[in-house]
Enzyme design. Sequence first.
Site, PDB file in Angstrom:
ATOM      1  N   ARG A  88    -137.032 -48.150  84.373  1.00  0.00           N
ATOM      2  CA  ARG A  88    -138.400 -48.384  83.443  1.00  0.00           C
ATOM      3  C   ARG A  88    -139.253 -47.195  83.641  1.00  0.00           C
ATOM      4  O   ARG A  88    -139.242 -46.302  84.431  1.00  0.00           O
ATOM      5  CB  ARG A  88    -139.056 -49.698  83.793  1.00  0.00           C
ATOM      6  N   LYS A 100    -149.495 -38.570  97.262  1.00  0.00           N
ATOM      7  CA  LYS A 100    -149.176 -37.699  96.478  1.00  0.00           C
ATOM      8  C   LYS A 100    -149.766 -36.396  96.893  1.00  0.00           C
ATOM      9  O   LYS A 100    -149.111 -35.278  96.264  1.00  0.00           O
ATOM     10  CB  LYS A 100    -149.985 -38.316  94.911  1.00  0.00           C
ATOM     11  N   SER A 102    -149.484 -36.883  91.148  1.00  0.00           N
ATOM     12  CA  SER A 102    -150.263 -37.673  90.506  1.00  0.00           C
ATOM     13  C   SER A 102    -151.591 -37.142  90.470  1.00  0.00           C
ATOM     14  O   SER A 102    -151.919 -36.119  91.421  1.00  0.00           O
ATOM     15  CB  SER A 102    -150.382 -39.130  91.176  1.00  0.00           C
ATOM     16  N   TYR A 112    -152.147 -44.100  98.523  1.00  0.00           N
ATOM     17  CA  TYR A 112    -151.350 -43.349  97.207  1.00  0.00           C
ATOM     18  C   TYR A 112    -152.026 -41.917  97.163  1.00  0.00           C
ATOM     19  O   TYR A 112    -150.891 -41.137  96.825  1.00  0.00           O
ATOM     20  CB  TYR A 112    -151.860 -44.132  95.656  1.00  0.00           C
ATOM     21  N   ALA A 172    -152.951 -40.118  99.422  1.00  0.00           N
ATOM     22  CA  ALA A 172    -152.364 -39.473 100.431  1.00  0.00           C
ATOM     23  C   ALA A 172    -150.912 -38.985 100.343  1.00  0.00           C
ATOM     24  O   ALA A 172    -150.450 -38.033 100.847  1.00  0.00           O
ATOM     25  CB  ALA A 172    -152.506 -40.127 101.762  1.00  0.00           C
ATOM     26  N   ASN A 204    -138.872 -39.308  90.972  1.00  0.00           N
ATOM     27  CA  ASN A 204    -139.700 -40.161  90.320  1.00  0.00           C
ATOM     28  C   ASN A 204    -140.086 -41.444  90.911  1.00  0.00           C
ATOM     29  O   ASN A 204    -141.283 -41.901  90.691  1.00  0.00           O
ATOM     30  CB  ASN A 204    -138.902 -40.480  88.804  1.00  0.00           C
TER      31      ASN A 204
HETATM   32  P1  NAD Z   1    -142.979 -47.687  87.296  1.00  0.00           P
HETATM   33  O1  NAD Z   1    -143.662 -48.597  88.413  1.00  0.00           O
HETATM   34  O2  NAD Z   1    -142.905 -48.225  85.994  1.00  0.00           O
HETATM   35  O3  NAD Z   1    -141.529 -47.307  87.772  1.00  0.00           O
HETATM   36  C1  NAD Z   1    -141.225 -46.815  89.222  1.00  0.00           C
HETATM   37  C2  NAD Z   1    -139.745 -46.975  89.225  1.00  0.00           C
HETATM   38  O4  NAD Z   1    -139.397 -46.758  90.778  1.00  0.00           O
HETATM   39  C3  NAD Z   1    -139.243 -48.582  89.241  1.00  0.00           C
HETATM   40  O5  NAD Z   1    -138.318 -48.573  88.694  1.00  0.00           O
HETATM   41  C4  NAD Z   1    -139.169 -49.239  90.588  1.00  0.00           C
HETATM   42  O6  NAD Z   1    -138.090 -49.667  90.665  1.00  0.00           O
HETATM   43  C5  NAD Z   1    -138.537 -47.637  91.193  1.00  0.00           C
HETATM   44  N1  NAD Z   1    -138.722 -47.693  92.728  1.00  0.00           N
HETATM   45  C6  NAD Z   1    -139.889 -47.964  93.271  1.00  0.00           C
HETATM   46  N2  NAD Z   1    -139.501 -48.123  94.832  1.00  0.00           N
HETATM   47  C7  NAD Z   1    -138.156 -47.670  94.936  1.00  0.00           C
HETATM   48  C8  NAD Z   1    -137.500 -47.496  96.029  1.00  0.00           C
HETATM   49  N3  NAD Z   1    -137.661 -47.426  97.124  1.00  0.00           N
HETATM   50  N4  NAD Z   1    -135.974 -47.064  95.593  1.00  0.00           N
HETATM   51  C9  NAD Z   1    -135.391 -46.782  94.419  1.00  0.00           C
HETATM   52  N5  NAD Z   1    -136.202 -47.024  93.539  1.00  0.00           N
HETATM   53  C10 NAD Z   1    -137.538 -47.492  93.370  1.00  0.00           C
HETATM   54  O7  NAD Z   1    -143.870 -46.483  87.406  1.00  0.00           O
HETATM   55  P2  NAD Z   1    -143.901 -45.144  86.552  1.00  0.00           P
HETATM   56  O8  NAD Z   1    -145.449 -45.150  86.058  1.00  0.00           O
HETATM   57  O9  NAD Z   1    -142.976 -44.968  85.827  1.00  0.00           O
HETATM   58  O10 NAD Z   1    -144.098 -44.176  87.589  1.00  0.00           O
HETATM   59  C11 NAD Z   1    -143.149 -43.044  87.969  1.00  0.00           C
HETATM   60  C12 NAD Z   1    -143.938 -42.195  88.882  1.00  0.00           C
HETATM   61  O11 NAD Z   1    -144.846 -41.616  88.337  1.00  0.00           O
HETATM   62  C13 NAD Z   1    -144.314 -42.340  90.319  1.00  0.00           C
HETATM   63  O12 NAD Z   1    -143.927 -41.628  91.425  1.00  0.00           O
HETATM   64  C14 NAD Z   1    -145.652 -42.645  90.309  1.00  0.00           C
HETATM   65  O13 NAD Z   1    -146.351 -42.633  91.227  1.00  0.00           O
HETATM   66  C15 NAD Z   1    -145.857 -41.521  89.167  1.00  0.00           C
HETATM   67  N6  NAD Z   1    -147.033 -41.612  88.415  1.00  0.00           N
HETATM   68  C16 NAD Z   1    -147.519 -42.799  87.538  1.00  0.00           C
HETATM   69  C17 NAD Z   1    -148.652 -42.839  86.880  1.00  0.00           C
HETATM   70  C18 NAD Z   1    -148.868 -43.803  85.760  1.00  0.00           C
HETATM   71  O14 NAD Z   1    -150.107 -44.161  85.673  1.00  0.00           O
HETATM   72  N7  NAD Z   1    -148.123 -44.424  85.424  1.00  0.00           N
HETATM   73  C19 NAD Z   1    -149.573 -41.996  87.094  1.00  0.00           C
HETATM   74  C20 NAD Z   1    -149.615 -41.116  88.082  1.00  0.00           C
HETATM   75  C21 NAD Z   1    -148.147 -40.741  88.655  1.00  0.00           C
END
Ligand code: NAD
Length: 252
Positions: free
Chosen positions: A19, A163, A146, A159, A161, A94
């Site tokens: 996702r 990133k 992030s 979070y 810390a 990711n």
């Molecule tokens: P999301 O929660 O929609 O998706 C994260 C995915 O990671 C999920 O499919 C989840 O099942 C998987 N996951 C989590 N822990 C896991 C594990 N231990 N093993 C395997 N898979 C695991 O998040 P997103 O918004 O798509 O974020 C993706 C990345 O981008 C993350 O690293 C997040 O920190 C970073 N990010 C997101 C945002 C935002 O606003 N959405 C902002 C800054 C950074």
Amino acid sequence: MDIDSGLAGKVALVSGGSRGIGRATVELFARDGMDVVFFYRDHAQAAQQVVDAVRAAGGRCEAMRADITDAAAVNDAVEHIVERRGRIDVLVNNAGIVRDNLLGMLEDEDIRAVLDTNVVGVFNLTRAVARHMISKRSGRIINLSSVAGDKGGRGQSNYAASKGAINAFTKAMAVELASRKITVNCVAPGVIETEMSQQVRELADDQIKARILLRRYGQAQDVAHAVWFLASRFADYITGQVLHVDGGFKME
Ligand code: NAD
């Protein structure tokens, strides 16, 4: 000028691809002709939907259940991919989680889970994949950091810390792997419309948008485009960088 990304036929591994940003990255890579494997942890049905959608569009894609906090499971999964495909050309770290709260309210588990997934998980997967890239003298590693990694955020100490650690990890790995012709970069998203950010967007919509110069949230595809760029041959001469994809996010 040749505008071919050079990615067709290459093998990509994306963690957390069922996702959000991971899914958008999987779909974009597959559309560009890559052979894409992604890890998921819980959402088997969602993972299958991604695989089906990619294959229906003529792309190559496989989902594997692997929790990135489990080093042994990660090693096994990576060995399995390399046995069958011979190589991994691009790794996208990711997968990540949030457990937001003010410091005094954070449970031990909220601190550990975030650092375990967002930092230790990235170590586990990078270590497992890098040794194969080293043997090929080629590879791309792209880590999802992030805006919180260098701009902070209320209720996000765990979070932030994690990133900040990823930004530092990226730079150290870029130094360590440069002589093996492997580049290591970060993409640092701002607030992107995915399930992860849903709670914070609902709680503080106006306040957040007031801090974004473009006055809108980002889409998963906005981030996937930056990941794709760093994986492509257009980024051949870029390493150790943090590319912000945040619509111009500012502190005040
Ligand atoms: P999301 O929660 O929609 O998706 C994260 C995915 O990671 C999920 O499919 C989840 O099942 C998987 N996951 C989590 N822990 C896991 C594990 N231990 N093993 C395997 N898979 C695991 O998040 P997103 O918004 O798509 O974020 C993706 C990345 O981008 C993350 O690293 C997040 O920190 C970073 N990010 C997101 C945002 C935002 O606003 N959405 C902002 C800054 C950074």
